[in-house]
Structure formats: structure tokens, C-alpha cells
Design a protein around this motif. Sequence first.
Motif, PDB file in Angstrom:
ATOM      1  N   THR A 225       0.816  -1.199   0.000  1.00  0.00           N
ATOM      2  CA  THR A 225       0.000   0.000   0.000  1.00  0.00           C
ATOM      3  C   THR A 225       0.854   1.255   0.000  1.00  0.00           C
ATOM      4  O   THR A 225       0.459   2.290  -0.491  1.00  0.00           O
ATOM      5  CB  THR A 225      -0.916   0.008   1.250  1.00  0.00           C
ATOM      6  OG1 THR A 225      -1.531  -1.258   1.318  1.00  0.00           O
ATOM      7  CG2 THR A 225      -1.977   1.078   1.171  1.00  0.00           C
TER       8      THR A 225
ATOM      9  N   TYR B 254      -7.687  -0.455   7.135  1.00  0.00           N
ATOM     10  CA  TYR B 254      -6.272  -0.082   7.040  1.00  0.00           C
ATOM     11  C   TYR B 254      -6.015   1.343   7.543  1.00  0.00           C
ATOM     12  O   TYR B 254      -5.078   1.592   8.305  1.00  0.00           O
ATOM     13  CB  TYR B 254      -5.777  -0.239   5.599  1.00  0.00           C
ATOM     14  CG  TYR B 254      -4.361   0.232   5.429  1.00  0.00           C
ATOM     15  CD1 TYR B 254      -3.308  -0.444   6.041  1.00  0.00           C
ATOM     16  CD2 TYR B 254      -4.071   1.385   4.699  1.00  0.00           C
ATOM     17  CE1 TYR B 254      -2.005   0.005   5.915  1.00  0.00           C
ATOM     18  CE2 TYR B 254      -2.764   1.840   4.573  1.00  0.00           C
ATOM     19  CZ  TYR B 254      -1.742   1.147   5.188  1.00  0.00           C
ATOM     20  OH  TYR B 254      -0.455   1.593   5.078  1.00  0.00           O
ATOM     21  N   GLU B 255      -6.892   2.249   7.098  1.00  0.00           N
ATOM     22  CA  GLU B 255      -6.699   3.655   7.478  1.00  0.00           C
ATOM     23  C   GLU B 255      -6.748   3.811   9.000  1.00  0.00           C
ATOM     24  O   GLU B 255      -5.932   4.508   9.598  1.00  0.00           O
ATOM     25  CB  GLU B 255      -7.797   4.485   6.827  1.00  0.00           C
ATOM     26  CG  GLU B 255      -7.332   5.883   6.492  1.00  0.00           C
ATOM     27  CD  GLU B 255      -8.373   6.585   5.644  1.00  0.00           C
ATOM     28  OE1 GLU B 255      -8.865   7.616   6.102  1.00  0.00           O
ATOM     29  OE2 GLU B 255      -8.716   6.063   4.564  1.00  0.00           O
ATOM     30  N   GLN B 256      -7.729   3.112   9.599  1.00  0.00           N
ATOM     31  CA  GLN B 256      -7.855   3.187  11.060  1.00  0.00           C
ATOM     32  C   GLN B 256      -6.609   2.619  11.750  1.00  0.00           C
ATOM     33  O   GLN B 256      -6.140   3.165  12.754  1.00  0.00           O
ATOM     34  CB  GLN B 256      -9.110   2.405  11.501  1.00  0.00           C
ATOM     35  CG  GLN B 256      -9.524   2.760  12.918  1.00  0.00           C
ATOM     36  CD  GLN B 256     -10.515   1.743  13.491  1.00  0.00           C
ATOM     37  OE1 GLN B 256     -11.070   0.931  12.741  1.00  0.00           O
ATOM     38  NE2 GLN B 256     -10.711   1.801  14.791  1.00  0.00           N
TER      39      GLN B 256
ATOM     40  N   ASN C  46      -3.860   5.194  11.469  1.00  0.00           N
ATOM     41  CA  ASN C  46      -4.154   6.307  12.386  1.00  0.00           C
ATOM     42  C   ASN C  46      -3.852   5.917  13.828  1.00  0.00           C
ATOM     43  O   ASN C  46      -3.342   6.728  14.613  1.00  0.00           O
ATOM     44  CB  ASN C  46      -5.613   6.742  12.266  1.00  0.00           C
ATOM     45  CG  ASN C  46      -5.830   7.478  10.959  1.00  0.00           C
ATOM     46  OD1 ASN C  46      -4.878   7.990  10.367  1.00  0.00           O
ATOM     47  ND2 ASN C  46      -7.073   7.517  10.494  1.00  0.00           N
TER      48      ASN C  46
END
Length: 510
Positions: A31, A158-160, A163
Motif C-alpha cells: 500500500t 487499514y486507514e484506522q 491512524n
Amino acid sequence: MKIKFKRPPIIGIMGHVNHGKTSLLDYIIKTNIVSKEIGNITQNINVYNIETLIGPLTFIDTPGHEAFSHMRILGVKIIDIMLLVIAADDGVMPQTKEVISYILNNKIPLIVVINKIDKLNINIKKIINQLNNLGIISDKYGGESLFVNFSSKTGEGYEQLINNIKLLTDILDIKFEKNKNSKGIIIESILNKKKGPLVIVLSKCGILKKGNFMITKSSYGKVKSILNENFKNIDFLYPSIPGIIQGLNILPKSGEKFFITSNKKKIKKKKYFISKKKINKNNKLIFKKNKSSKNYEGKKLNLILKSYNYGNQKSILNILTKFYNKYGKIKIINYSIGDININDIILCKNTNSIIIAFNLYENKELLNFKKKYNIKIYYFYIIYDILKKLKKIMYLKKKRNEKKIKVLGYAEIKKKIKKECEIIAGCYITKGKIKKNSFILIKRNDIIIWKGYINSIKHYGKEIKEAKYGIECGITFKNFNSFYINDKLEIFDKKENIENIESIKNNENI
Ligand SMILES: Nc1nc2c(ncn2[C@@H]2O[C@H](COP(=O)(O)OP(=O)(O)OP(=O)(O)O)[C@@H](O)[C@H]2O)c(=O)[nH]1
């Protein structure tokens, strides 16, 4: 005032076998537009420094099988943040619990990654309850752990996850002081033929410099060279970045802590204590003279293990010491790191062992010795292939023992006599006897060069039916006369043994 600089967080990825640790890491790697190539060495030891949108992150991937607990313990010593991966369709399993005990005992900041949420029939609530009962409580319910539902297949969550890593990195204020001496752990140790002991290190503080004096529990030395993860020479190694160090006197174990000092007294003291201690087993070439082991013929299989690095060695030893099956047991005669050498071959011969080489290339220089001594060397790159092979070897060995092939006698060829159109082997019977219908194996340097029947046995020109120990006789073989003086004869009795004798030969070439 002490000035502090940011360093990448060191993030451990742990969890039960097959819960998706490597898939998670693969997802993070693919990614992120990785600004630099990922070095081979880091792939080998599973430490990755990856450039991501939130800055560089260092990951340590550890295997989930129970045999690799030493690698998890090693990881625990250095990591800043733990990602505990739990497969949503499997829940809390034995190695999940093992990792939880490390987290609680060492108070490691935690992100629970409930993975494989793309699967059907999953019960996330049940996993949260299981974790609650083990003392892992989500921040949403007043605990300290962050939770992410994730799928490395679809990328959901993934974003979480990223973060949450950023959040913890900021809270933990992961920094280092430039002027402090470097301090960290040996991630892996490898014995290099030309360069001697090489160690892969990872530190959390200070900058490691060429020329520094490094001390570990079992070794010391001046840092001669530092290689980065792409095998390029560098003069400084920053914290959270893996590097390869050359210069230690002997091979330390992975997991040993290292520190840098310029204090002459400390160096002197360390040198004194290490010289008093026995030299590290991994560096010592063991040469047992003429110590033959009878176990090979019994239920035990004698084995010499050679591994590429300490981590490999420890994992295989863990597995082998527990390995037992109905065909017998394994006896580990010796184990060491680095290429197979002549001492291994001699030890192998003297103890009737086989050699298991892991993650090593075949040493062509030793081919002649290997042949001469009829040594069996097996090369592997996957640990579980070793077990499969050992099972097969032990099964065949047991079968061979069960068949109880009776050797009738032994003889030695003393002369090669040409008479009319015949070539006769002038033999001396060294044990037992030989009969006219005997089946023979001819061996040269312990290798079978021919097998078959004899034509005739003669004594002073007269054909005889058998010859006993101590007798000299002339033997001709059916369709064979390429024997040499000093070739040895193994003599077998009955016809029905031929099949068994064939199986000996085949087993010898497993
Ligand atoms: N459906 C689905 N399958 C996954 C997911 N993550 C991993 N897998 C599969 O689960 C299996 C195990 O994944 P790995 O990443 O090798 O697991 P691991 O925890 O690294 O395994 P060890 O290193 O052996 O402990 C593989 O077949 C993956 O394709 C996921 O999010 N969804």
C-alpha cells in the motif's frame, strides 16, 4: 539541555499461526509507495523499515508457530508497539495467549488487529469478550488497548490501523538522544566464511558509529564495518534501523543486548571474563576422535545440524528435541552455525550420523570428502521439510533393521590374477565364510561398486564349495571383473536375502 530527535517506532506483529501476520505486513508494504528498496537482509530476519504516509515505521514480523517463542521473546525486548493479530474466524488461540502474557508482563502498548473480517460466520464480539477475560480491554470500555477490525484481503480498516499507529507514536513520544551511546539487541547472528561473526542489530538509542567498541553478554569487539539493509557500507547507524555489524570476536546469540563503551576498565573486564568462559559452542569446531556411536543401528538416528543463523538453529532445535515417532528418536550429536566443514564430515563419519543443513548452499569443495566417507547431507529451506525427511529415513531404517539381513562373511581382494580367459580375485576370508551360491556386495571406500553372484571358488586350482575364515582362495564373479586390490567383499547367504540387500543399497541412497 538534552536535544531529542524522532525515531521510527519499532512495531512487533505477533499472533497465533496463520492468523494473518505476514499478510498484514504485505498489505502495508504494497500500500505504501516504498521510497527505498527493502533490503534482502531485512527480509531474511523479518525486520522492515517502511516509508509510509505517516513517516517511516519499523516492523518486526515473527512466526506464529509455538516453536518460535524465542523469536517472539526477542521481539518483546525491543518493540515500542505491539500489533496482536487475531483471525476473526478462529479467535483467541494458544499463541495469542502467549503474546498477551508478554504484553501484560512488559506493559507493551497494544493495538489488537481482528483480521479476516471479510470472512463469513465470524463473531467479533466473542473475541472481544475472550480478550476482556484475559485482561485486554478496549479504550472504548475504559481500557488501554486500541482495537481495529481489519482485512488484508480487502484492505478494510487499514486507514484506522495507520491512524492508531500514529496516535500511539505521538503519545509515546518515540525519540532518541544523539549524543548517547548506542544500545540495543542482537536480532540475528551469522558466521560468515570470510568476514567472521556478523550480527544484525537494532537499537533504540544513540547512533552506532564505525570504530565504536561493542560489548554483548558473550562477545566484544571494535565495530569494523556497518552495512545497511541493502548491504551498503555506512559509517553511522541510526536507532530503529536494522544494520549489520562486523568486528565481534565470537558469535553472540540472538537476543543478547549490546552496548557501546569507551571505558577502558569495562573493556578489560569484559575481555577477561569472556576469555575465562568456554568459547561459544557455535564457533567451536568439535572433533571427536574415533568416537563411534552404536545408536545408529538401534532406535536412534544420529544427527548433526548446520544452520545459516542462530534463529534458524534455535527453531530447528526446538522442533527436533520434541520430535519422536514410532520409528525411533533423534540424537543430536552436534549443532553449529555456518557452512559444513571437514570437521563436520569427520564427526559425521565417526558418529555414524547424517548432516542436516538449513538455509545453506552445498559446499562443492567438500564433495570429495563426502564421497570418500559416504556421508549423507540433506539440504533444506523449509523447517517442516526436515521433519518429513527424517520420518522417511527413520521408517526405512526401522524396516532395514527388522529384516535382519544375515551377513555370512567378509573377504578382501589381495590379488588380481589373469589366467587364460578368466580374471580371478585372489581373496582372503577375513570373517565367516563364503559359499558357492553366495550373493556378494563389493565395496570400495565404503561405497558399493557391484552386487551379484559368484561363478566359482578355487583353492590351489581346485574348485571348492566353500571357504572359511583365514583361507586364501580365488573367486570369479558373474559378469564382473573390474575389481581392484583392497576392494572388500560382503558375503550373504540365501537367495531370499537379495531383495533385502537391494533395499539396503536403496536406503543408502535415500
Ligand atoms: N480471507 C482472508 N484470508 C486471509 C486474511 N489475512 C490472511 N489470510 C490468509 O490466511 C492464511 C495465513 O496468512 P499468513 O499471513 O501467512 O499468516 P501468518 O500469521 O503470517 O502465519 P505464520 O507466519 O505461519 O504464523 C493465508 O492463506 C492468507 O491468505 C484476510 O484478511 N482475509
